[in-house]
Scaffold this motif. Structure first.
Motif, PDB file in Angstrom:
ATOM      1  N   MET A   1      12.696  -0.062  -1.377  1.00  0.00           N
ATOM      2  CA  MET A   1      11.966   0.267  -0.168  1.00  0.00           C
ATOM      3  C   MET A   1      10.785   1.182  -0.489  1.00  0.00           C
ATOM      4  SD  MET A   1      14.860   0.748   2.737  1.00  0.00           S
ATOM      5  CE  MET A   1      16.350  -0.185   2.529  1.00  0.00           C
ATOM      6  N   PHE A   2      10.988   2.090  -1.457  1.00  0.00           N
ATOM      7  CA  PHE A   2       9.871   2.946  -1.864  1.00  0.00           C
ATOM      8  C   PHE A   2       8.757   2.122  -2.493  1.00  0.00           C
ATOM      9  CE2 PHE A   2      13.091   6.393  -1.839  1.00  0.00           C
ATOM     10  CZ  PHE A   2      12.437   7.253  -0.984  1.00  0.00           C
ATOM     11  N   LEU A   3       9.126   1.127  -3.263  1.00  0.00           N
ATOM     12  CA  LEU A   3       8.128   0.270  -3.891  1.00  0.00           C
ATOM     13  C   LEU A   3       7.368  -0.528  -2.825  1.00  0.00           C
ATOM     14  CD1 LEU A   3       6.756  -0.857  -6.381  1.00  0.00           C
ATOM     15  CD2 LEU A   3       8.632  -2.518  -6.567  1.00  0.00           C
ATOM     16  N   ALA A   4       8.079  -1.040  -1.833  1.00  0.00           N
ATOM     17  CA  ALA A   4       7.430  -1.787  -0.747  1.00  0.00           C
ATOM     18  C   ALA A   4       6.467  -0.883   0.012  1.00  0.00           C
ATOM     19  CB  ALA A   4       8.483  -2.357   0.206  1.00  0.00           C
ATOM     20  N   ALA A   5       6.878   0.355   0.260  1.00  0.00           N
ATOM     21  CA  ALA A   5       6.009   1.308   0.959  1.00  0.00           C
ATOM     22  C   ALA A   5       4.767   1.621   0.123  1.00  0.00           C
ATOM     23  CB  ALA A   5       6.774   2.591   1.270  1.00  0.00           C
ATOM     24  N   ALA A   6       4.960   1.831  -1.175  1.00  0.00           N
ATOM     25  CA  ALA A   6       3.830   2.146  -2.058  1.00  0.00           C
ATOM     26  C   ALA A   6       2.857   0.970  -2.146  1.00  0.00           C
ATOM     27  CB  ALA A   6       4.346   2.512  -3.450  1.00  0.00           C
ATOM     28  N   GLU A   7       3.391  -0.242  -2.228  1.00  0.00           N
ATOM     29  CA  GLU A   7       2.524  -1.420  -2.299  1.00  0.00           C
ATOM     30  C   GLU A   7       1.746  -1.620  -1.000  1.00  0.00           C
ATOM     31  OE1 GLU A   7       5.294  -4.461  -3.437  1.00  0.00           O
ATOM     32  OE2 GLU A   7       5.042  -4.016  -5.565  1.00  0.00           O
ATOM     33  N   ALA A   8       2.409  -1.407   0.137  1.00  0.00           N
ATOM     34  CA  ALA A   8       1.722  -1.546   1.425  1.00  0.00           C
ATOM     35  C   ALA A   8       0.621  -0.502   1.556  1.00  0.00           C
ATOM     36  CB  ALA A   8       2.718  -1.416   2.576  1.00  0.00           C
ATOM     37  N   LEU A   9       0.881   0.713   1.102  1.00  0.00           N
ATOM     38  CA  LEU A   9      -0.143   1.762   1.139  1.00  0.00           C
ATOM     39  C   LEU A   9      -1.311   1.400   0.223  1.00  0.00           C
ATOM     40  CD1 LEU A   9      -1.159   4.559   2.002  1.00  0.00           C
ATOM     41  CD2 LEU A   9       0.217   5.518   0.132  1.00  0.00           C
ATOM     42  N   ALA A  10      -1.000   0.961  -0.979  1.00  0.00           N
ATOM     43  CA  ALA A  10      -2.056   0.597  -1.928  1.00  0.00           C
ATOM     44  C   ALA A  10      -2.893  -0.568  -1.397  1.00  0.00           C
ATOM     45  CB  ALA A  10      -1.447   0.240  -3.282  1.00  0.00           C
ATOM     46  N   ASP A  11      -2.250  -1.530  -0.764  1.00  0.00           N
ATOM     47  CA  ASP A  11      -2.972  -2.679  -0.213  1.00  0.00           C
ATOM     48  C   ASP A  11      -3.853  -2.292   0.972  1.00  0.00           C
ATOM     49  OD1 ASP A  11      -1.827  -4.325  -2.079  1.00  0.00           O
ATOM     50  OD2 ASP A  11      -0.288  -5.111  -0.725  1.00  0.00           O
ATOM     51  N   SER A  12      -3.637  -1.111   1.519  1.00  0.00           N
ATOM     52  CA  SER A  12      -4.410  -0.660   2.672  1.00  0.00           C
ATOM     53  C   SER A  12      -5.716   0.021   2.287  1.00  0.00           C
ATOM     54  CB  SER A  12      -3.569   0.318   3.508  1.00  0.00           C
ATOM     55  OG  SER A  12      -2.424  -0.329   4.004  1.00  0.00           O
ATOM     56  N   VAL A  13      -5.919   0.254   1.004  1.00  0.00           N
ATOM     57  CA  VAL A  13      -7.152   0.888   0.537  1.00  0.00           C
ATOM     58  C   VAL A  13      -8.183  -0.205   0.278  1.00  0.00           C
ATOM     59  CG1 VAL A  13      -8.198   2.371  -1.206  1.00  0.00           C
ATOM     60  CG2 VAL A  13      -5.829   2.749  -0.520  1.00  0.00           C
ATOM     61  N   HIS A  14      -9.337  -0.072   0.884  1.00  0.00           N
ATOM     62  CA  HIS A  14     -10.405  -1.054   0.743  1.00  0.00           C
ATOM     63  C   HIS A  14     -11.049  -0.972  -0.640  1.00  0.00           C
ATOM     64  CE1 HIS A  14      -9.996  -1.648   5.020  1.00  0.00           C
ATOM     65  NE2 HIS A  14     -10.213  -0.358   5.231  1.00  0.00           N
ATOM     66  N   GLU A  15     -11.513  -2.100  -1.132  1.00  0.00           N
ATOM     67  CA  GLU A  15     -12.132  -2.178  -2.449  1.00  0.00           C
ATOM     68  C   GLU A  15     -13.314  -1.207  -2.574  1.00  0.00           C
ATOM     69  OE1 GLU A  15     -12.145  -3.266  -6.263  1.00  0.00           O
ATOM     70  OE2 GLU A  15     -10.738  -4.090  -4.795  1.00  0.00           O
ATOM     71  N   GLU A  16     -14.106  -1.078  -1.510  1.00  0.00           N
ATOM     72  CA  GLU A  16     -15.250  -0.156  -1.552  1.00  0.00           C
ATOM     73  C   GLU A  16     -14.788   1.285  -1.757  1.00  0.00           C
ATOM     74  OE1 GLU A  16     -14.798  -1.866   1.817  1.00  0.00           O
ATOM     75  OE2 GLU A  16     -15.270  -3.556   0.554  1.00  0.00           O
ATOM     76  N   SER A  17     -13.663   1.622  -1.142  1.00  0.00           N
ATOM     77  CA  SER A  17     -13.132   2.973  -1.287  1.00  0.00           C
ATOM     78  C   SER A  17     -12.693   3.232  -2.722  1.00  0.00           C
ATOM     79  CB  SER A  17     -11.955   3.186  -0.335  1.00  0.00           C
ATOM     80  OG  SER A  17     -12.373   3.067   1.002  1.00  0.00           O
ATOM     81  N   LEU A  18     -12.052   2.244  -3.325  1.00  0.00           N
ATOM     82  CA  LEU A  18     -11.609   2.403  -4.710  1.00  0.00           C
ATOM     83  C   LEU A  18     -12.790   2.615  -5.652  1.00  0.00           C
ATOM     84  CD1 LEU A  18      -8.847  -0.349  -4.875  1.00  0.00           C
ATOM     85  CD2 LEU A  18      -8.510   2.133  -4.863  1.00  0.00           C
ATOM     86  N   LYS A  19     -13.897   1.944  -5.380  1.00  0.00           N
ATOM     87  CA  LYS A  19     -15.081   2.086  -6.228  1.00  0.00           C
ATOM     88  C   LYS A  19     -15.659   3.489  -6.185  1.00  0.00           C
ATOM     89  CE  LYS A  19     -16.433  -2.746  -6.021  1.00  0.00           C
ATOM     90  NZ  LYS A  19     -17.366  -3.736  -5.502  1.00  0.00           N
ATOM     91  N   THR A  20     -15.441   4.197  -5.080  1.00  0.00           N
ATOM     92  CA  THR A  20     -15.940   5.569  -4.969  1.00  0.00           C
ATOM     93  C   THR A  20     -14.880   6.595  -5.367  1.00  0.00           C
ATOM     94  OG1 THR A  20     -15.292   5.781  -2.644  1.00  0.00           O
ATOM     95  CG2 THR A  20     -17.508   4.921  -3.108  1.00  0.00           C
ATOM     96  N   GLY A  21     -13.712   6.120  -5.811  1.00  0.00           N
ATOM     97  CA  GLY A  21     -12.667   7.023  -6.279  1.00  0.00           C
ATOM     98  C   GLY A  21     -11.663   7.442  -5.218  1.00  0.00           C
ATOM     99  N   THR A  22     -11.756   6.867  -4.039  1.00  0.00           N
ATOM    100  CA  THR A  22     -10.812   7.197  -2.974  1.00  0.00           C
ATOM    101  C   THR A  22      -9.521   6.419  -3.202  1.00  0.00           C
ATOM    102  OG1 THR A  22     -12.624   7.551  -1.445  1.00  0.00           O
ATOM    103  CG2 THR A  22     -10.463   7.199  -0.476  1.00  0.00           C
ATOM    104  N   LEU A  23      -8.388   7.107  -3.200  1.00  0.00           N
ATOM    105  CA  LEU A  23      -7.116   6.462  -3.492  1.00  0.00           C
ATOM    106  C   LEU A  23      -6.295   6.125  -2.250  1.00  0.00           C
ATOM    107  CD1 LEU A  23      -5.991   8.593  -6.551  1.00  0.00           C
ATOM    108  CD2 LEU A  23      -7.148   6.373  -6.550  1.00  0.00           C
ATOM    109  N   PHE A  24      -6.660   6.696  -1.124  1.00  0.00           N
ATOM    110  CA  PHE A  24      -5.897   6.484   0.105  1.00  0.00           C
ATOM    111  C   PHE A  24      -6.807   5.944   1.197  1.00  0.00           C
ATOM    112  CE2 PHE A  24      -3.675   9.875  -2.165  1.00  0.00           C
ATOM    113  CZ  PHE A  24      -2.399   9.331  -2.239  1.00  0.00           C
ATOM    114  N   PRO A  25      -6.220   5.232   2.172  1.00  0.00           N
ATOM    115  CA  PRO A  25      -7.031   4.764   3.297  1.00  0.00           C
ATOM    116  C   PRO A  25      -7.511   5.950   4.133  1.00  0.00           C
ATOM    117  CG  PRO A  25      -4.712   4.200   3.619  1.00  0.00           C
ATOM    118  CD  PRO A  25      -4.831   4.817   2.275  1.00  0.00           C
TER     119      PRO A  25
END
Length: 73
Positions: A1-25
């Protein structure tokens, strides 16, 4: 369940945000992200037989949304 939560959180971060170093939505999306995380965790619990039958006929998304705290001041 922790893995599912972590994956859902990671999938919620937009690609543009990742490019600027943002790790969370963004905080402005916290309710929709929380909903997605809860649905992912619920799916795992359901697969593992940990979910009891609900008396209501609500969809999973509706049941989770209705259980979310709504801050009203």
């Amino acid at each position: 369940m922790f893995l599912a939560a972590a994956e859902a959180l990671a999938d919620s971060v937009h690609e543009e945000s990742l490019k600027t170093g943002t790790l969370f939505p963004p905080l402005s999306e916290i309710r929709s992200v929380s909903q997605r995380i809860a649905e992912s965790v619920y799916e795992v619990a359901e697969r593992e037989g940990l979910v009891e039958e609900s008396a209501g006929k609500k969809s999973r998304a509706d049941a989770i949304a209705s259980a979310m705290y709504e801050p009203r001041y």
